[in-house]
Motif scaffolding. Structure first.
Motif, PDB file in Angstrom:
ATOM      1  N   GLU A   1     -12.537  -1.075  -0.103  1.00 36.25           N
ATOM      2  CA  GLU A   1     -12.606  -2.652  -0.097  1.00 36.25           C
ATOM      3  C   GLU A   1     -11.504  -3.166   0.303  1.00 36.25           C
ATOM      4  O   GLU A   1     -12.917  -4.568   0.342  1.00 36.25           O
ATOM      5  CB  GLU A   1     -12.234  -2.083  -2.064  1.00 36.25           C
ATOM      6  CG  GLU A   1     -13.366  -1.600  -2.508  1.00 36.25           C
ATOM      7  CD  GLU A   1     -12.897  -0.283  -3.237  1.00 36.25           C
ATOM      8  OE1 GLU A   1     -12.134  -0.299  -3.071  1.00 36.25           O
ATOM      9  OE2 GLU A   1     -13.212   0.516  -3.915  1.00 36.25           O
TER      10      GLU A   1
ATOM     11  N   THR B   1       1.262  -1.423  -0.002  1.00 30.82           N
ATOM     12  CA  THR B   1       0.346  -0.069  -0.083  1.00 30.82           C
ATOM     13  C   THR B   1       0.801   1.191   0.073  1.00 30.82           C
ATOM     14  O   THR B   1       2.001   0.990   0.405  1.00 30.82           O
ATOM     15  CB  THR B   1      -0.438  -0.199   0.901  1.00 30.82           C
ATOM     16  OG1 THR B   1      -0.115   0.388   2.630  1.00 30.82           O
ATOM     17  CG2 THR B   1      -1.701  -0.828   1.198  1.00 30.82           C
TER      18      THR B   1
ATOM     19  N   ASN C   1      -8.048   4.409  -2.800  1.00 32.84           N
ATOM     20  CA  ASN C   1      -9.585   4.076  -2.067  1.00 32.84           C
ATOM     21  C   ASN C   1      -9.528   3.275  -1.992  1.00 32.84           C
ATOM     22  O   ASN C   1     -10.562   2.713  -1.443  1.00 32.84           O
ATOM     23  CB  ASN C   1     -10.154   5.158  -3.192  1.00 32.84           C
ATOM     24  CG  ASN C   1     -10.650   6.397  -2.298  1.00 32.84           C
ATOM     25  OD1 ASN C   1      -9.997   7.363  -1.392  1.00 32.84           O
ATOM     26  ND2 ASN C   1     -10.764   7.716  -4.055  1.00 32.84           N
ATOM     27  N   GLN C   2      -9.121   2.555  -2.345  1.00 33.54           N
ATOM     28  CA  GLN C   2      -9.147   0.997  -2.766  1.00 33.54           C
ATOM     29  C   GLN C   2      -9.227   0.139  -0.634  1.00 33.54           C
ATOM     30  O   GLN C   2      -9.591  -0.984  -0.458  1.00 33.54           O
ATOM     31  CB  GLN C   2      -8.022  -0.267  -3.280  1.00 33.54           C
ATOM     32  CG  GLN C   2      -8.216  -0.164  -4.640  1.00 33.54           C
ATOM     33  CD  GLN C   2      -7.228  -1.366  -5.625  1.00 33.54           C
ATOM     34  OE1 GLN C   2      -7.086  -2.082  -5.079  1.00 33.54           O
ATOM     35  NE2 GLN C   2      -6.990  -0.199  -6.970  1.00 33.54           N
TER      36      GLN C   2
ATOM     37  N   LYS D   1      -9.554  -4.132  -8.584  1.00 32.90           N
ATOM     38  CA  LYS D   1      -9.750  -3.859  -7.314  1.00 32.90           C
ATOM     39  C   LYS D   1     -10.212  -5.275  -6.728  1.00 32.90           C
ATOM     40  O   LYS D   1     -10.623  -5.995  -6.781  1.00 32.90           O
ATOM     41  CB  LYS D   1     -11.835  -3.120  -6.993  1.00 32.90           C
ATOM     42  CG  LYS D   1     -11.708  -1.758  -8.304  1.00 32.90           C
ATOM     43  CD  LYS D   1     -13.099  -0.863  -8.035  1.00 32.90           C
ATOM     44  CE  LYS D   1     -13.013   0.224  -8.045  1.00 32.90           C
ATOM     45  NZ  LYS D   1     -13.969   0.846  -7.967  1.00 32.90           N
ATOM     46  N   PRO D   2     -10.098  -4.663  -4.584  1.00 31.56           N
ATOM     47  CA  PRO D   2     -10.535  -5.997  -4.231  1.00 31.56           C
ATOM     48  C   PRO D   2     -11.577  -6.851  -3.844  1.00 31.56           C
ATOM     49  O   PRO D   2     -11.226  -7.929  -3.702  1.00 31.56           O
ATOM     50  CB  PRO D   2     -10.264  -5.337  -2.750  1.00 31.56           C
ATOM     51  CG  PRO D   2      -9.264  -3.824  -2.921  1.00 31.56           C
ATOM     52  CD  PRO D   2      -9.543  -3.926  -3.989  1.00 31.56           C
TER      53      PRO D   2
ATOM     54  N   LYS E   1      -1.823  -7.492  -5.265  1.00 31.91           N
ATOM     55  CA  LYS E   1      -2.198  -7.816  -3.944  1.00 31.91           C
ATOM     56  C   LYS E   1      -2.775  -9.646  -4.179  1.00 31.91           C
ATOM     57  O   LYS E   1      -2.483  -9.702  -5.944  1.00 31.91           O
ATOM     58  CB  LYS E   1      -4.145  -8.302  -4.195  1.00 31.91           C
ATOM     59  CG  LYS E   1      -4.278  -6.731  -4.011  1.00 31.91           C
ATOM     60  CD  LYS E   1      -6.178  -6.178  -4.903  1.00 31.91           C
ATOM     61  CE  LYS E   1      -6.412  -5.789  -6.077  1.00 31.91           C
ATOM     62  NZ  LYS E   1      -5.512  -4.368  -6.381  1.00 31.91           N
TER      63      LYS E   1
ATOM     64  N   PHE F   1      -0.817  -1.567  -4.139  1.00 31.95           N
ATOM     65  CA  PHE F   1      -1.689  -2.194  -4.097  1.00 31.95           C
ATOM     66  C   PHE F   1      -1.985  -2.971  -5.135  1.00 31.95           C
ATOM     67  O   PHE F   1      -3.471  -3.685  -5.543  1.00 31.95           O
ATOM     68  CB  PHE F   1      -3.078  -1.390  -4.162  1.00 31.95           C
ATOM     69  CG  PHE F   1      -3.148  -0.372  -3.698  1.00 31.95           C
ATOM     70  CD1 PHE F   1      -3.944  -0.508  -1.802  1.00 31.95           C
ATOM     71  CD2 PHE F   1      -2.762   1.071  -3.852  1.00 31.95           C
ATOM     72  CE1 PHE F   1      -3.994   0.936  -1.041  1.00 31.95           C
ATOM     73  CE2 PHE F   1      -2.763   2.068  -2.267  1.00 31.95           C
ATOM     74  CZ  PHE F   1      -3.261   1.733  -0.284  1.00 31.95           C
TER      75      PHE F   1
ATOM     76  N   SER G   1      -2.721  -3.418  -9.344  1.00 33.21           N
ATOM     77  CA  SER G   1      -3.259  -2.056  -9.695  1.00 33.21           C
ATOM     78  C   SER G   1      -4.756  -1.998  -9.498  1.00 33.21           C
ATOM     79  O   SER G   1      -5.282  -2.040  -8.261  1.00 33.21           O
ATOM     80  CB  SER G   1      -2.218  -1.138  -9.214  1.00 33.21           C
ATOM     81  OG  SER G   1      -1.261  -1.388  -9.160  1.00 33.21           O
TER      82      SER G   1
ATOM     83  N   PHE H   1      -5.040   5.179  -6.174  1.00 31.24           N
ATOM     84  CA  PHE H   1      -5.568   3.552  -5.546  1.00 31.24           C
ATOM     85  C   PHE H   1      -5.499   3.592  -4.222  1.00 31.24           C
ATOM     86  O   PHE H   1      -6.173   2.970  -3.392  1.00 31.24           O
ATOM     87  CB  PHE H   1      -4.624   2.438  -5.758  1.00 31.24           C
ATOM     88  CG  PHE H   1      -4.583   1.990  -7.652  1.00 31.24           C
ATOM     89  CD1 PHE H   1      -5.912   2.154  -8.133  1.00 31.24           C
ATOM     90  CD2 PHE H   1      -3.872   2.028  -8.090  1.00 31.24           C
ATOM     91  CE1 PHE H   1      -5.520   1.686  -9.611  1.00 31.24           C
ATOM     92  CE2 PHE H   1      -3.773   2.011  -9.674  1.00 31.24           C
ATOM     93  CZ  PHE H   1      -4.292   1.931 -10.068  1.00 31.24           C
TER      94      PHE H   1
END
Length: 139
Positions: A29, A17, A25-26, A125-126, A107, A105, A122, A23
């Motif tokens: 989520e 992160t 704002n992720q 989205k999660p 994952k 971001f 990135s 990103f």
């Protein structure tokens, strides 16, 4: 902290992160994923990194972004390198099993045996369907 010991036998979603990234704002989520799956054993774990020059100038400022601005309640760890020869051993292993993060971001979904079963860039989205499917597979 011995991460292998702390999360042994548990499915984990690992994310690198940064507090000043497009990103960021992720975090919302990621927190929703944490709330949705924590009772089923999923650990969401964030590792702050300044490898892309977008982290706050202090851990206190980075923590404020995570915990105050976004209400993060999942585990967040101090800033570490996530790319290249100087990467933290965890991220060297993640890169070996999957790929090195190209940006903030990124994952990784890790099963109970410590194997990366999916890796997402990135822009994913999660809460994207592919991420959810990978998470549910390791639960």
């Amino acid at each position: 902290m011995d991460l292998a010991q702390r999360f042994a036998g548990q499915p984990v979603l690992v994310v690198n992160t940064a507090s000043h990234c497009g990103f960021t704002n992720q975090f919302k989520e990621l927190e929703a994923i944490h709330q949705r799956y924590k009772d089923r054993g999923l650990k969401v774990v964030g590792f702050s990194s300044d490898d892309f020059d977008q982290e706050a100038e202090s851990e206190a400022k980075a923590a404020e972004v995570c915990f105050v601005n976004f209400g993060v309640s999942f585990d967040m760890f101090a800033t570490i390198p996530v790319r290249g020869a100087g990467a933290h051993p965890l991220f060297r292993e993640l890169a070996r099993q999957a790929e090195e993060p190209r940006w903030n971001f990124h994952k990784y979904v890790i099963d109970r045996d410590g194997k990366v079963v999916a890796s997402f860039p990135s822009r994913t989205k999660p809460d994207a369907p592919d991420v959810i499917r990978a998470i549910e597979k390791v639960l």
